[in-house]
Every structure is written in C-alpha cells, then in structure tokens.
Design a protein around this motif. Structure first.
Motif, mmCIF file in Angstrom:
data_model
loop_
_atom_site.group_PDB
_atom_site.id
_atom_site.type_symbol
_atom_site.label_atom_id
_atom_site.label_comp_id
_atom_site.label_asym_id
_atom_site.label_seq_id
_atom_site.Cartn_x
_atom_site.Cartn_y
_atom_site.Cartn_z
ATOM 1 N N GLY A 18 -10.677 22.982 -76.349
ATOM 2 C CA GLY A 18 -9.261 22.677 -76.213
ATOM 3 C C GLY A 18 -8.429 23.911 -75.908
ATOM 4 N N GLY A 19 -8.714 25.009 -76.612
ATOM 5 C CA GLY A 19 -7.967 26.244 -76.370
ATOM 6 C C GLY A 19 -8.195 26.798 -74.978
ATOM 7 N N LEU A 20 -9.443 26.745 -74.510
ATOM 8 C CA LEU A 20 -9.723 27.222 -73.158
ATOM 9 C C LEU A 20 -9.080 26.323 -72.105
ATOM 10 C CD1 LEU A 20 -13.439 28.346 -73.517
ATOM 11 C CD2 LEU A 20 -11.406 29.791 -73.327
ATOM 12 N N GLU A 21 -9.063 25.023 -72.356
ATOM 13 C CA GLU A 21 -8.435 24.100 -71.405
ATOM 14 C C GLU A 21 -6.924 24.340 -71.340
ATOM 15 O OE1 GLU A 21 -6.904 20.757 -69.369
ATOM 16 O OE2 GLU A 21 -6.433 21.162 -71.458
ATOM 17 N N ILE A 22 -6.309 24.563 -72.483
ATOM 18 C CA ILE A 22 -4.871 24.873 -72.504
ATOM 19 C C ILE A 22 -4.607 26.189 -71.775
ATOM 20 C CG2 ILE A 22 -2.917 25.450 -73.994
ATOM 21 C CD1 ILE A 22 -4.161 23.501 -76.073
ATOM 22 N N LEU A 23 -5.462 27.186 -72.011
ATOM 23 C CA LEU A 23 -5.293 28.480 -71.351
ATOM 24 C C LEU A 23 -5.458 28.360 -69.837
ATOM 25 C CD1 LEU A 23 -4.749 31.450 -72.000
ATOM 26 C CD2 LEU A 23 -7.213 31.780 -72.156
ATOM 27 N N MET A 24 -6.392 27.536 -69.391
ATOM 28 C CA MET A 24 -6.588 27.356 -67.957
ATOM 29 C C MET A 24 -5.413 26.633 -67.305
ATOM 30 S SD MET A 24 -9.232 28.867 -67.046
ATOM 31 C CE MET A 24 -9.519 30.036 -68.344
ATOM 32 N N THR A 25 -4.756 25.740 -68.008
ATOM 33 C CA THR A 25 -3.598 25.069 -67.410
ATOM 34 C C THR A 25 -2.398 26.003 -67.332
ATOM 35 O OG1 THR A 25 -2.881 24.158 -69.534
ATOM 36 C CG2 THR A 25 -4.319 22.785 -68.170
ATOM 37 N N VAL A 26 -2.338 27.011 -68.198
ATOM 38 C CA VAL A 26 -1.270 28.008 -68.086
ATOM 39 C C VAL A 26 -1.481 28.828 -66.819
ATOM 40 C CG1 VAL A 26 -0.284 30.071 -69.160
ATOM 41 C CG2 VAL A 26 -0.841 28.110 -70.559
ATOM 42 N N TRP A 27 -2.747 29.067 -66.441
ATOM 43 C CA TRP A 27 -3.063 29.844 -65.247
ATOM 44 C C TRP A 27 -3.161 28.986 -63.987
ATOM 45 C CZ3 TRP A 27 -7.636 32.668 -67.978
ATOM 46 C CH2 TRP A 27 -7.133 33.668 -68.788
ATOM 47 N N ALA A 28 -2.861 27.698 -64.081
ATOM 48 C CA ALA A 28 -2.996 26.797 -62.933
ATOM 49 C C ALA A 28 -2.026 27.197 -61.818
ATOM 50 C CB ALA A 28 -2.717 25.361 -63.372
ATOM 51 N N PRO A 29 -2.324 26.795 -60.578
ATOM 52 C CA PRO A 29 -1.411 27.091 -59.468
ATOM 53 C C PRO A 29 -0.032 26.459 -59.698
ATOM 54 C CG PRO A 29 -3.494 26.226 -58.654
ATOM 55 C CD PRO A 29 -3.521 26.109 -60.139
ATOM 56 N N LEU A 30 0.981 27.046 -59.091
ATOM 57 C CA LEU A 30 2.351 26.606 -59.352
ATOM 58 C C LEU A 30 2.603 25.160 -58.941
ATOM 59 C CD1 LEU A 30 4.394 29.779 -58.400
ATOM 60 C CD2 LEU A 30 3.855 28.903 -60.664
ATOM 61 N N GLY A 31 1.881 24.623 -57.988
ATOM 62 C CA GLY A 31 2.072 23.236 -57.606
ATOM 63 C C GLY A 31 1.620 22.262 -58.677
ATOM 64 N N VAL A 32 0.760 22.708 -59.585
ATOM 65 C CA VAL A 32 0.214 21.844 -60.623
ATOM 66 C C VAL A 32 0.948 22.028 -61.949
ATOM 67 C CG1 VAL A 32 -1.885 21.330 -61.931
ATOM 68 C CG2 VAL A 32 -2.045 21.925 -59.523
ATOM 69 N N VAL A 33 1.489 23.198 -62.167
ATOM 70 C CA VAL A 33 2.066 23.543 -63.458
ATOM 71 C C VAL A 33 3.378 22.810 -63.689
ATOM 72 C CG1 VAL A 33 3.014 25.431 -64.831
ATOM 73 C CG2 VAL A 33 0.988 25.801 -63.467
ATOM 74 N N LEU A 34 3.508 22.223 -64.846
ATOM 75 C CA LEU A 34 4.789 21.664 -65.285
ATOM 76 C C LEU A 34 5.478 22.735 -66.116
ATOM 77 C CD1 LEU A 34 3.518 18.205 -66.512
ATOM 78 C CD2 LEU A 34 4.593 18.723 -64.339
ATOM 79 N N HIS A 35 6.620 23.141 -65.706
ATOM 80 C CA HIS A 35 7.319 24.200 -66.428
ATOM 81 C C HIS A 35 8.098 23.607 -67.580
ATOM 82 C CE1 HIS A 35 6.223 27.394 -63.741
ATOM 83 N NE2 HIS A 35 6.456 26.566 -62.725
ATOM 84 N N VAL A 36 7.399 23.423 -68.689
ATOM 85 C CA VAL A 36 7.993 22.875 -69.890
ATOM 86 C C VAL A 36 7.965 23.963 -70.948
ATOM 87 C CG1 VAL A 36 7.795 21.116 -71.675
ATOM 88 C CG2 VAL A 36 7.177 20.569 -69.327
#
Length: 143
Positions: free
Chosen positions: A51-69
């Motif tokens: 879970g922690g690695l998955e959360i960390l990978m979504t922080v590093w996701a490309p800007l088109g995928v990232v939800l800025h919340v």
C-alpha cells in the motif's frame, strides 16, 4: 549376514535433530524463512508495504494522471515513506506492532488528503487491511 557395505546405524532410530542436520541447504533455508515469517506479522507488513509503495508511485505519476488533492509537496511524499517504514519496522521489530500498525493506519487515512486520494483508493485499502492484520496478530508460542 556380515553387514559389509551397510552404514553404521542404518535401520536404527535417529535422534530428533539428526534429520535437520542432513537436510539440504535449500530445505534448511526454507525452514529458517518459515520460522522467521511466523515470528512476526508478516502478511500485515507485506500489505502495508504494498500500500505504501502504491501510494508513493501515484505521487510520482505523470501530471495527466495525478489528481491534485491536498498538499502535494512535502507531506505528499512523507506520508507514504512513513507507511513503508512502518511496514519494515513491523517485520524487523515486531514487539512494537501495535504502535506501528496504528501509525500505518493513521497515515493511510491521511493519504486520502495528501497523496492522490490514498493512491487512487487501492493503496489506502491495502494499508488499512494490512494495519488491521498487524494489529490483530498474536505470536503463538506453541508453533
């Protein structure tokens, strides 16, 4: 029969520890791994780590995928790193499992606001389930 060619002690009962000394290195390594895994909340720590690695990978996701919340700067990286550290500490210091599992659960809930909705909900759920497993784990002295 003279017994030539028959090893000494063949057919006689062996002591309990004798079979362990004759086991292959792979079997000994597997037994050591199994004993280590059973002496700590392994599966809870593994789910928290995933879970922690998955959360960390979504922080590093490309800007088109990232939800800025929420706070995407410092806290967005700190929360998943703390979750990963809690998972590793659960494995290597299981005596403090209650504290580490509670910290992982609180950070997992906090990742909803700081890290892309908790890693698009998947990382949040993995962390919460792993934290619950680690919190409920009890070492069985009879095994």
């Amino acid at each position: 029969m003279s017994g030539i060619g028959v090893p000494v002690g063949e057919g006689e009962p062996q002591p309990a520890g004798a079979a362990a000394h004759r086991a292959s290195p792979g079997v000994r390594a597997w037994r050591a791994w199994r004993a280590w895994r059973r002496s700590r909340p392994f599966w809870g720590g593994l789910l928290i780590l995933a879970g922690g690695l998955e959360i960390l990978m979504t922080v590093w996701a490309p800007l088109g995928v990232v939800l800025h919340v929420g706070m995407q700067n410092f806290i967005g990286y700190v929360v998943p790193i703390v979750i990963v550290l809690c998972a590793l500490l659960l494995w290597f210091h299981p005596a403090q499992r209650v504290f580490y599992s509670l910290v992982a659960i609180v950070c997992g809930l906090g990742s909803w606001l700081t890290s892309n909705m908790g890693g698009f909900i998947i990382g949040l759920l993995l962390t919460l389930i792993g934290g619950a497993l680690a919190f409920a784990w009890a070492h069985d002295e009879t095994v």
